[in-house]
Each structure stands twice: as C-alpha cells, then as structure tokens.
Design a protein around this motif. Structure first.
Motif, PDB file in Angstrom:
ATOM      1  N   LYS A  72       0.836  -1.205   0.000  1.00 26.09           N
ATOM      2  CA  LYS A  72       0.000   0.000   0.000  1.00 26.09           C
ATOM      3  C   LYS A  72       0.870   1.253   0.000  1.00 26.09           C
ATOM      4  O   LYS A  72       0.593   2.213  -0.742  1.00 26.09           O
ATOM      5  CB  LYS A  72      -0.915  -0.017   1.226  1.00 26.09           C
ATOM      6  N   GLU A  73       1.916   1.246   0.828  1.00 26.10           N
ATOM      7  CA  GLU A  73       2.819   2.398   0.892  1.00 26.10           C
ATOM      8  C   GLU A  73       3.525   2.603  -0.438  1.00 26.10           C
ATOM      9  O   GLU A  73       3.682   3.748  -0.910  1.00 26.10           O
ATOM     10  CB  GLU A  73       3.842   2.184   2.008  1.00 26.10           C
ATOM     11  N   ARG A  74       3.953   1.510  -1.079  1.00 26.44           N
ATOM     12  CA  ARG A  74       4.627   1.599  -2.379  1.00 26.44           C
ATOM     13  C   ARG A  74       3.710   2.203  -3.426  1.00 26.44           C
ATOM     14  O   ARG A  74       4.119   3.039  -4.234  1.00 26.44           O
ATOM     15  CB  ARG A  74       5.097   0.207  -2.833  1.00 26.44           C
ATOM     16  N   VAL A  75       2.449   1.777  -3.431  1.00 28.32           N
ATOM     17  CA  VAL A  75       1.500   2.268  -4.429  1.00 28.32           C
ATOM     18  C   VAL A  75       1.229   3.757  -4.230  1.00 28.32           C
ATOM     19  O   VAL A  75       1.223   4.537  -5.194  1.00 28.32           O
ATOM     20  CB  VAL A  75       0.183   1.464  -4.359  1.00 28.32           C
ATOM     21  N   ILE A  76       1.014   4.164  -2.984  1.00 28.85           N
ATOM     22  CA  ILE A  76       0.754   5.578  -2.701  1.00 28.85           C
ATOM     23  C   ILE A  76       1.940   6.440  -3.116  1.00 28.85           C
ATOM     24  O   ILE A  76       1.777   7.492  -3.755  1.00 28.85           O
ATOM     25  CB  ILE A  76       0.444   5.780  -1.200  1.00 28.85           C
ATOM     26  N   THR A  77       3.145   5.990  -2.765  1.00 23.92           N
ATOM     27  CA  THR A  77       4.348   6.738  -3.148  1.00 23.92           C
ATOM     28  C   THR A  77       4.485   6.806  -4.661  1.00 23.92           C
ATOM     29  O   THR A  77       4.839   7.855  -5.218  1.00 23.92           O
ATOM     30  CB  THR A  77       5.604   6.080  -2.545  1.00 23.92           C
ATOM     31  N   ALA A  78       4.207   5.695  -5.344  1.00 27.47           N
ATOM     32  CA  ALA A  78       4.320   5.660  -6.802  1.00 27.47           C
ATOM     33  C   ALA A  78       3.341   6.635  -7.448  1.00 27.47           C
ATOM     34  O   ALA A  78       3.682   7.316  -8.432  1.00 27.47           O
ATOM     35  CB  ALA A  78       4.069   4.241  -7.310  1.00 27.47           C
ATOM     36  N   ILE A  79       2.133   6.727  -6.906  1.00 27.41           N
ATOM     37  CA  ILE A  79       1.140   7.657  -7.453  1.00 27.41           C
ATOM     38  C   ILE A  79       1.593   9.106  -7.276  1.00 27.41           C
ATOM     39  O   ILE A  79       1.519   9.913  -8.214  1.00 27.41           O
ATOM     40  CB  ILE A  79      -0.225   7.422  -6.771  1.00 27.41           C
ATOM     41  N   ILE A  80       2.071   9.435  -6.080  1.00 28.15           N
ATOM     42  CA  ILE A  80       2.551  10.797  -5.821  1.00 28.15           C
ATOM     43  C   ILE A  80       3.766  11.107  -6.698  1.00 28.15           C
ATOM     44  O   ILE A  80       3.870  12.194  -7.288  1.00 28.15           O
ATOM     45  CB  ILE A  80       2.896  10.965  -4.332  1.00 28.15           C
ATOM     46  N   PHE A  81       4.683  10.147  -6.784  1.00 29.60           N
ATOM     47  CA  PHE A  81       5.886  10.326  -7.601  1.00 29.60           C
ATOM     48  C   PHE A  81       5.517  10.572  -9.064  1.00 29.60           C
ATOM     49  O   PHE A  81       6.039  11.483  -9.716  1.00 29.60           O
ATOM     50  CB  PHE A  81       6.764   9.084  -7.469  1.00 29.60           C
ATOM     51  N   GLY A  82       4.589   9.764  -9.578  1.00 26.30           N
ATOM     52  CA  GLY A  82       4.149   9.942 -10.959  1.00 26.30           C
ATOM     53  C   GLY A  82       3.442  11.261 -11.170  1.00 26.30           C
ATOM     54  O   GLY A  82       3.600  11.907 -12.216  1.00 26.30           O
ATOM     55  N   ALA A  83       2.672  11.686 -10.162  1.00 25.59           N
ATOM     56  CA  ALA A  83       1.945  12.957 -10.273  1.00 25.59           C
ATOM     57  C   ALA A  83       2.891  14.147 -10.347  1.00 25.59           C
ATOM     58  O   ALA A  83       2.547  15.195 -10.908  1.00 25.59           O
ATOM     59  CB  ALA A  83       0.994  13.115  -9.084  1.00 25.59           C
ATOM     60  N   VAL A  84       4.099  14.010  -9.784  1.00 31.98           N
ATOM     61  CA  VAL A  84       5.102  15.074  -9.861  1.00 31.98           C
ATOM     62  C   VAL A  84       5.908  14.960 -11.145  1.00 31.98           C
ATOM     63  O   VAL A  84       6.118  15.953 -11.863  1.00 31.98           O
ATOM     64  CB  VAL A  84       6.049  15.008  -8.641  1.00 31.98           C
ATOM     65  N   LEU A  85       6.357  13.737 -11.461  1.00 31.80           N
ATOM     66  CA  LEU A  85       7.271  13.544 -12.591  1.00 31.80           C
ATOM     67  C   LEU A  85       6.588  13.711 -13.945  1.00 31.80           C
ATOM     68  O   LEU A  85       7.099  14.439 -14.815  1.00 31.80           O
ATOM     69  CB  LEU A  85       7.912  12.156 -12.495  1.00 31.80           C
ATOM     70  N   LEU A  86       5.456  13.058 -14.153  1.00 28.63           N
ATOM     71  CA  LEU A  86       4.856  13.016 -15.484  1.00 28.63           C
ATOM     72  C   LEU A  86       4.444  14.386 -16.024  1.00 28.63           C
ATOM     73  O   LEU A  86       4.715  14.683 -17.199  1.00 28.63           O
ATOM     74  CB  LEU A  86       3.665  12.048 -15.489  1.00 28.63           C
ATOM     75  N   GLY A 140      18.339   5.132   0.033  1.00 31.22           N
ATOM     76  CA  GLY A 140      17.894   6.286   0.813  1.00 31.22           C
ATOM     77  C   GLY A 140      16.480   6.078   1.321  1.00 31.22           C
ATOM     78  O   GLY A 140      15.931   4.975   1.225  1.00 31.22           O
ATOM     79  N   ARG A 141      15.884   7.144   1.831  1.00 31.49           N
ATOM     80  CA  ARG A 141      14.541   7.059   2.404  1.00 31.49           C
ATOM     81  C   ARG A 141      13.599   8.111   1.852  1.00 31.49           C
ATOM     82  O   ARG A 141      12.511   8.315   2.389  1.00 31.49           O
ATOM     83  CB  ARG A 141      14.624   7.222   3.928  1.00 31.49           C
ATOM     84  N   ILE A 142      13.990   8.767   0.783  1.00 28.65           N
ATOM     85  CA  ILE A 142      13.200   9.882   0.272  1.00 28.65           C
ATOM     86  C   ILE A 142      11.867   9.428  -0.309  1.00 28.65           C
ATOM     87  O   ILE A 142      10.907  10.188  -0.384  1.00 28.65           O
ATOM     88  CB  ILE A 142      14.021  10.678  -0.783  1.00 28.65           C
ATOM     89  N   LEU A 143      11.803   8.153  -0.751  1.00 30.56           N
ATOM     90  CA  LEU A 143      10.581   7.623  -1.344  1.00 30.56           C
ATOM     91  C   LEU A 143      10.078   6.455  -0.495  1.00 30.56           C
ATOM     92  O   LEU A 143      10.550   5.328  -0.655  1.00 30.56           O
ATOM     93  CB  LEU A 143      10.839   7.155  -2.783  1.00 30.56           C
ATOM     94  N   PRO A 144       9.158   6.683   0.431  1.00 31.19           N
ATOM     95  CA  PRO A 144       8.677   5.620   1.321  1.00 31.19           C
ATOM     96  C   PRO A 144       8.183   4.398   0.545  1.00 31.19           C
ATOM     97  O   PRO A 144       7.409   4.524  -0.411  1.00 31.19           O
ATOM     98  CB  PRO A 144       7.524   6.287   2.081  1.00 31.19           C
TER      99      PRO A 144
END
Length: 266
Positions: free
Chosen positions: A2-16, A236-240
């Motif tokens: 769940k944590e990986r998915v949430i982080t991936a969504i936020i990461f994609g929302a910034v990067l894309l 690192g720990r920047i991406l939970p």
C-alpha cells in the motif's frame, strides 16, 4: 505494498507533468534527482557530499548533465566539451589526494568519478532524449516499459518464480520474474505502437523493448550489487516503500543512454 502504491502515485503525479512540460522545469527536477542520487552513492561509502571532493563531484555531475539545448555560451565559445570537464575533475581530485597526504586515496577518487559519470550521463541522456523529435513519446515509452518490467517481474516472480536469477546479488529475483518483466514491457510497447504516432517498424520497436527491458534489469542488479557490497538495504529514504532516488532510477539510468543511442541510429 500500500505504501509503495501511494508513493508511486505521488511520484508519478510530480514527474509526469514535468516530463510533459519539458524545458527548465524538467531540467531542474532532473538536476535535483541526480544530486540526491549522487549524495546517496557517496553516503554509502562514507563520503560527505559537502566535502571538497564531494563538491568537485557535484560540479562535474552538473556539467555532464547539461543538455545540448542549454549549453552555456561560454563553453561553446571556449570549445569546451564534457570530456574536458571530466579531465579537469580528475586533475582536481588527484590534487586533493596530494593535499590530504593520501588520506583521500586514488581508489576514493575513482569511486567518485565512476559514481558521477554513472548518474550524470544517465540523466543527461534523459534530458537529451526529451529534446529529440518525438522525445516526449520516447521518455514516456521508457518510463512505462520499465515500470511495467518492474511490476511484471514482481508479480510473475510471486506467482511462478522457482529458479533464482542471481541469488548472490538479489536473492528474491527469479528467472521467471525476469521473463515476466520483459513480457510486460513488450505488452506496453505494443500499446504505444497502437495509440501513439511512433513510425518505426513494429519489429524494431519490439526488439528494442526487449533489449531495454533486459538492460533495465541489469541496471537494477548493478545497484543491488552495490548495496550488498556496502551492506545497505536501500539507497535512501526519500521515497517511502521504494527507498532512495537510486532505487527508483537504477534501471532507467542504464536504459536512457542505450535508448538514445538506438534512436540516434534508427
């Protein structure tokens, strides 16, 4: 998960969106990612990014990353290229070995240079590819086939994995998962062929996708080998849930230079 998915969504929302915008916003994001990645690598070996050799490495990194469309006028007028920056960096770091009476060793210098080249040229070709004709499509292509490869390898490995791929480096990866990752990448590539204006022959795109997916997995294993050597679980720990920047970009740092070369000769 769940944590990986949430982080991936936020990461994609910034990067894309920034990939879509391109230009200075994307360049600044790439510089941020690359600098954090260099910090993570140096920290694994016990180096401080804000030490003199760390700052020299950061300067080299930033110079290497400059895309052609943003090259500084003074560099062009002086006829300076990236090889000249690297040579200058080598000389400065060698000088530092002398000033520290070899407390900063030749091996330390080599580690810093390789780390800088590895990260710097990876993100450089990310920016260069974005600046190409149809570069936006190719960047999205690289992102989605590697994300598909990672996800496919995970789920195929969970469902069918029996034979270890490289247990000395990454004990959880399996041959079945690796094959599943490549298949997942090919599926995504086919969707790009259907829904985008990629004009290259489908056979070439499929072959390129297989090569990039395999090369991306090698990049993942290379970082796993590095972490295992230094006894680190995550960079690192920047991406939970994911770890550090290198944990997220290890495959892409291998893929972007290769994809740029392939696209340049196609």
């Amino acid at each position: 998960m769940k944590e990986r998915v949430i982080t991936a969504i936020i990461f994609g929302a910034v990067l894309l969106p920034l990939v879509f915008i391109g230009g200075w916003p994307l360049m600044l994001l790439a510089y941020f990612f690359a600098t954090v990645g260099l910090y993570e690598l140096l920290r694994m070996k016990g180096f401080n990014l804000f030490s003199l050799p760390g700052l020299i490495s950061t300067f080299i990194l930033w110079m290497i990353m400059i895309p052609s469309e943003f090259s500084f006028a003074w560099m062009i007028q002086a006829g300076l290229g990236k090889s000249d920056i690297l040579i200058l960096g080598v000389l400065l770091l060698l000088t530092y070995t002398v000033l520290t009476k070899n407390r900063f060793t030749y091996d330390d210098m080599a580690f810093m240079l390789i780390s800088t080249i590895y990260i710097g040229f990876g993100f450089h070709y990310f920016l260069e590819t974005r600046a190409m004709e149809n570069g936006l499509i190719w960047i999205f292509f690289s992102l989605f086939i590697i994300w598909a490869s990672d996800s496919g390898a995970y789920f195929f490995g969970k469902a069918f994995g029996k034979r270890k791929l490289w247990p000395d480096i990454s004990p959880n990866k399996t041959i079945e998962g690796s094959i599943g990752g490549v298949i997942s990448s090919v599926v995504v590539a086919c969707l790009f062929l259907i829904f985008t204006d990629i004009s290259e022959p489908a056979v070439l795109i499929i072959l390129m996708t297989c090569l990039l997916a395999v090369f991306g997995q090698v990049g993942d294993l290379a970082e796993s080998a590095f972490k295992r050597h230094y006894g680190v679980k995550d960079s690192g720990r920047i991406l939970p849930g994911h770890g550090g920047i290198l944990d997220r970009f290890d495959s892409l740092l291998f893929v972007w230079p290769l994809m740029y070369i392939i696209l340049s000769i196609m």
